[in-house]
Structures are given as structure tokens and as C-alpha cells.
Design an enzyme around this catalytic site. Structure first.
Site, mmCIF file in Angstrom:
data_model
loop_
_atom_site.group_PDB
_atom_site.id
_atom_site.type_symbol
_atom_site.label_atom_id
_atom_site.label_comp_id
_atom_site.label_asym_id
_atom_site.label_seq_id
_atom_site.Cartn_x
_atom_site.Cartn_y
_atom_site.Cartn_z
ATOM 1 C CG HIS A 1 -1.898 1.075 1.310
ATOM 2 N ND1 HIS A 1 -3.214 0.931 0.927
ATOM 3 C CD2 HIS A 1 -1.787 2.370 1.721
ATOM 4 C CE1 HIS A 1 -3.859 2.065 1.096
ATOM 5 N NE2 HIS A 1 -3.010 2.961 1.585
ATOM 6 C CG HIS B 1 -1.599 6.833 -1.175
ATOM 7 N ND1 HIS B 1 -2.916 6.889 -1.565
ATOM 8 C CD2 HIS B 1 -1.584 6.166 -0.002
ATOM 9 C CE1 HIS B 1 -3.676 6.279 -0.652
ATOM 10 N NE2 HIS B 1 -2.886 5.829 0.304
ATOM 11 C CD GLU C 1 -8.188 6.235 -3.177
ATOM 12 O OE1 GLU C 1 -7.808 5.602 -2.182
ATOM 13 O OE2 GLU C 1 -7.836 7.408 -3.419
ATOM 14 C CG HIS D 1 -10.927 7.625 -0.387
ATOM 15 N ND1 HIS D 1 -11.508 8.199 0.709
ATOM 16 C CD2 HIS D 1 -9.670 8.128 -0.436
ATOM 17 C CE1 HIS D 1 -10.653 9.043 1.280
ATOM 18 N NE2 HIS D 1 -9.533 9.012 0.605
ATOM 19 C CD GLU E 1 -6.149 6.555 7.680
ATOM 20 O OE1 GLU E 1 -6.990 6.673 6.759
ATOM 21 O OE2 GLU E 1 -4.974 6.960 7.591
ATOM 22 C CG ASP F 1 -0.639 5.248 3.922
ATOM 23 O OD1 ASP F 1 -1.056 5.376 2.756
ATOM 24 O OD2 ASP F 1 -1.369 5.457 4.915
HETATM 25 C C1 BEZ Z 1 -16.042 12.445 -0.859
HETATM 26 O O1 BEZ Z 1 -15.845 12.502 -2.060
HETATM 27 O O2 BEZ Z 1 -17.134 12.219 -0.399
HETATM 28 C C2 BEZ Z 1 -14.905 12.650 0.094
HETATM 29 C C3 BEZ Z 1 -13.628 12.842 -0.375
HETATM 30 C C4 BEZ Z 1 -12.579 13.022 0.519
HETATM 31 C C5 BEZ Z 1 -12.810 12.994 1.867
HETATM 32 C C6 BEZ Z 1 -14.101 12.788 2.339
HETATM 33 C C7 BEZ Z 1 -15.143 12.613 1.447
HETATM 34 FE FE FE2 Z 2 -3.473 4.970 2.202
#
Ligand code: BEZ
Ligand code: FE2
Length: 404
Positions: A62, A64, A142, A179, A209, A308
Site C-alpha cells: 500500500h 500512494h 481508487e 477510498h 483508520e 502508505d
Molecule cells: C467524498 O468525495 O465524499 C470525500 C472525499 C474526501 C474525503 C471525504 C469525502
Molecule cells: Fe493509504
């Protein structure tokens, strides 16, 4: 054919002396060197140095890469101030993250013996770098978007990125990342899980998390309430924790973090054959707490160790992560913990990511990391611990039989 002859070899989670490995692009035979050279008289020999240890190439499940430009910009200490700082600095960090920055990040992993990594990709910006890097990559596209009004557009973009990662080749295989429970609408989530199930793609999701995530999903309150009011004009989460985990019932998923998961949720993950990606330094820097790995061990939940991204870490060296894990999890005996941590960067992530590596066994890819201990270890049982303590960079990395 090549034969590699180290002092010690890591086979089936144990260390052996006098075991050499014959390979082309895959591992062909494991035996003492004298037998292998009779079997393969024309083979080239790579001889490890004194106290060398041959491991399967390490797997960082994992990372990014798109946030590799961050060094001192983001706010550490607590999850919500960190998330706010990501939003405030997002444009600048993304613009500063060119291919050279991401290549440097993949090289840092390579020098620490990482031969495969799971790249969590928000926009697909690192696809070219992943295709160029010598390492193999599971490219986790993602999916994000809790707001139903934007769901179709975000889903379309996700599908286009997924397609691009399927066709690029060069050691890149496509995967899907969700996500998080708070940021993905359940309708989108179900569509993406169905693709993973039908096409047998590796699936990953951030899960439990931070304490704030738990409070928002369980009680609709806490720091995420003001966050969602501010950015999304809503005071209600799109899902519940049970609804979220049950969506993955049919696909074994690699859940990242799970620091704040309850005993009942961990039991559920165990029952459904899921696994966990554990990122100890990220959890520490974002104030998320300590993943109780002793509970995972008790419940039989496999866990990988991962870095991460540089948005929540100061290096992508897998040995820095292993050392952090070794120090953080002070409960329980040390040498068995070290052995479990080595499994967390070899056989466990290999299974979670669906790659044919992570073990020195006949038929597996010839991916290796050769390291050297500074002196002779006291016992074979100590080798994992001493490797974690003393390795900064590996001596050699081999991927699909080729020295890198
Ligand atoms: C959303 O797209 O809903 C979102 C994106 C980032 C953090 C929290 C929510
Ligand atoms: Fe992550």
C-alpha cells in the site's frame, strides 16, 4: 539458468543454511549448491557474501506515489487537521509531483528490496512511472465520491482509469481500491466490488483508520460532521459500518489500517477471509492509534506491513517500516514478532495482491532480495530480527530472474 548461493535462505518462513536456488524467470529448484550445479552444469552462479540472507523480493502492499512531493507541508499529529492540510495543499503537492519525484520514490523502495508494490492511484498520474519501473505493480484504481449528484461522472472517470491500467502491461496489473466507508456512495461501492468479483481483480479499501471516522459512521458526530457540512453540505454519512463491510462479502479484500475496528468487526473480517494492510508509521503520524496486531494474530487475520504514501510518512524504505513496527508492538516475544513482520512483506501481501511471488518455492517468480548481516547471527531463529535491525539497503535485487 542462474544459481544463487547465499549463506542463509528464507524458505517457508524459516531460515536454512546451505540452500541454493536455481532460477530462470521462475524458481526451478532449491537444493544444496553441489546438487544444483550437477543438475544445471551450465548455470551462472551468483555467490552471496558472508552472512548473506536470501529473501523473496519484498512486497509493499500500500503506497500512494501521487503524493510523493510532500516532505514538510502536511500537518501531522491528528487525522482531521492532516486531512484539512491535504485539501488545502492538494493542488500544489500534485503539481510538484512530477515523474522524476515518483521515480525517486520507486527507487527508494527498490533499494530496500521491494520488487512489487500496490500503488493506490487517485488520478492515474503515476501509471507511466509504474510501467517504467523495474518493479511489478498492482495498480489500485481508487474510487471516491459520496455525493450521489457526482456519482456517475466519478464512476466514469474510475472506469477509464481502470481500463488504462489494464492495457498498459510492462508488469502493471489492474486492481480496485475503495477510498473509504465515508467517502464512497454505496451504489458506487457495489458496482466496483462486482467488477472485482467478476474480473478477479485485487481489491483494497481504507477502513477504520481514525477515531473521527468511527465517530462519524457510528454516531454521525465529531470532526467529520463539520467537515461534511463544510465541503458537502450534508450531516449524514452515506453508509454504516456493517453495510460497508458486508459489501465485500464475496471478494477477499485487503483492508488498510483497521486501527479503530472493533472486536466484532475484526471477527467479521476474519470470517470472510479478508486481510489487513498495516501502516504503523502512517498511523502514528496521523494520530490514529496502534493496530492491536495481537488481536489479529489471535483471530487469524493475515496482515501485511506497508508504508502508505509520503503524504503520511517520511520514507518508503520497507526496512524503516519494519523497524517502526518492531518498536511499536512491544507486547509479546521479539523474535517471533520479527518473523511475522517478514511474512507481512512477503507471503501475506503476495496472497492479498494475488501475485505469484513472496515465497522462495519452485514455480514462484524469481524475485529476490539479497541482504547481508554485519556478523554471524547467534541462531537461525534470530535472522529475521537481525535483518530488520541492520538492513538499510539490500545488496542485490532480482526481478523475474533479472538483476536490477
Ligand atoms: C467524498 O468525495 O465524499 C470525500 C472525499 C474526501 C474525503 C471525504 C469525502
Ligand atoms: Fe493509504
Amino acid at each position: 539458468m542462474t544459481i544463487i548461493k547465499p549463506t542463509y535462505t528464507y524458505i517457508d518462513n524459516q531460515f536454512y543454511e546451505n540452500q541454493a536456488v536455481a532460477f530462470d524467470t521462475t524458481i526451478q529448484a532449491i537444493d544444496c549448491y553441489e546438487n544444483l550445479i550437477v543438475q544445471y552444469p551450465d548455470a551462472k552462479t551468483i555467490k552471496g557474501g558472508d552472512n548473506s540472507v536470501l529473501y523473496p523480493g519484498f512486497i509493499n502492499s500500500h503506497v500512494h506515489l501521487e503524493f510523493s512531493a510532500n516532505k514538510t507541508t502536511l500537518q501531522y499529529g491528528d487525522f482531521m487537521p492532516w486531512l484539512d492540510s491535504v485539501i488545502a495543499n492538494r493542488e500544489d503537492l500534485i503539481n510538484a509531483c512530477d515523474n522524476a519525484t515518483m521515480e525517486q520514490a520507486t527507487q527508494e523502495m527498490l533499494h530496500s528490496g521491494v520488487t512489487t508494490f500496490g500503488a493506490i492511484s487517485s488520478f492515474g498520474a503515476e501509471l507511466e512511472v509504474c510501467a517504467k519501473t523495474p518493479q511489478k505493480v498492482v495498480f489500485f484504481n481508487e474510487l471516491i465520491g459520496s455525493n450521489a449528484a457526482y456519482a456517475d461522472a466519478l464512476y466514469g472517470d474510475f472506469l477509464a482509469r481502470l481500463d488504462a491500467s489494464k492495457s498498459i502491461g510492462n508488469g502493471v496489473v489492474a486492481g480496485i481500491a475503495i477510498h473509504s466507508p465515508y467517502s464512497v456512495h454505496p451504489v458506487l461501492l457495489k458496482r466496483a466490488v462486482t467488477i472485482a468479483q467478476n474480473e478477479k481483480l485485487p481489491l483494497s479499501a481504507h477502513f477504520m483508520e481514525s477515531p473521527a471516522e468511527r465517530e462519524w459512521l457510528e454516531h454521525e458526530s465529531g470532526e467529520f460532521l463539520s467537515f461534511f457540512q463544510k465541503y458537502f453540505n450534508t450531516s449524514t454519512p452515506v453508509t454504516t459500518i456493517p453495510e460497508f463491510i458486508e459489501s465485500f462479502d464475496n471478494v477477499a479484500t485487503h483492508f488498510t489500517h483497521a486501527v479503530q475496528a472493533s472486536d466484532a468487526e475484526l471477527d467479521y473480517l476474519s470470517m470472510k477471509n479478508h486481510s489487513i494492510a498495516h501502516c504503523p508509521r502512517s498511523n502514528r503520524l496521523l494520530g490514529c492509534g496502534r493496530l492491536p496486531i495481537e488481536k489479529l494474530i489471535e483471530k487469524g487475520i493475515p496482515f501485511s506491513i506497508a508504508t502508505d504514501g509520503l503524504s503520511s510518512n517520511h520514507s518508503l524504505n520497507i526496512f524503516d517500516e519494519l523497524r517502526a513496527a518492531l518498536m511499536l508492538h512491544y507486547l509479546g516475544p521479539l523474535a517471533p514478532l520479527a518473523q511475522m513482520l517478514i511474512k507481512g512483506v512477503t507471503s501475506v501481501p503476495a496472497k492479498a495482491l494475488g501475485v505469484n511471488s513472496g515465497e522462495i518455492a519452485v514455480g514462484k517468480a524469481a524475485d529476490f532480495a539479497l541482504v547481508s548481516l554485519p556478523h554471524t547471527p547467534n541462531s537461525l531463529e534470530d535472522i529475521a530480527l537481525q535483518t530488520i535491525l541492520h538492513t538499510q539497503h539490500v545488496d542485490q535485487v532480482i526481478i523475474d530472474g533479472k538483476s536490477e
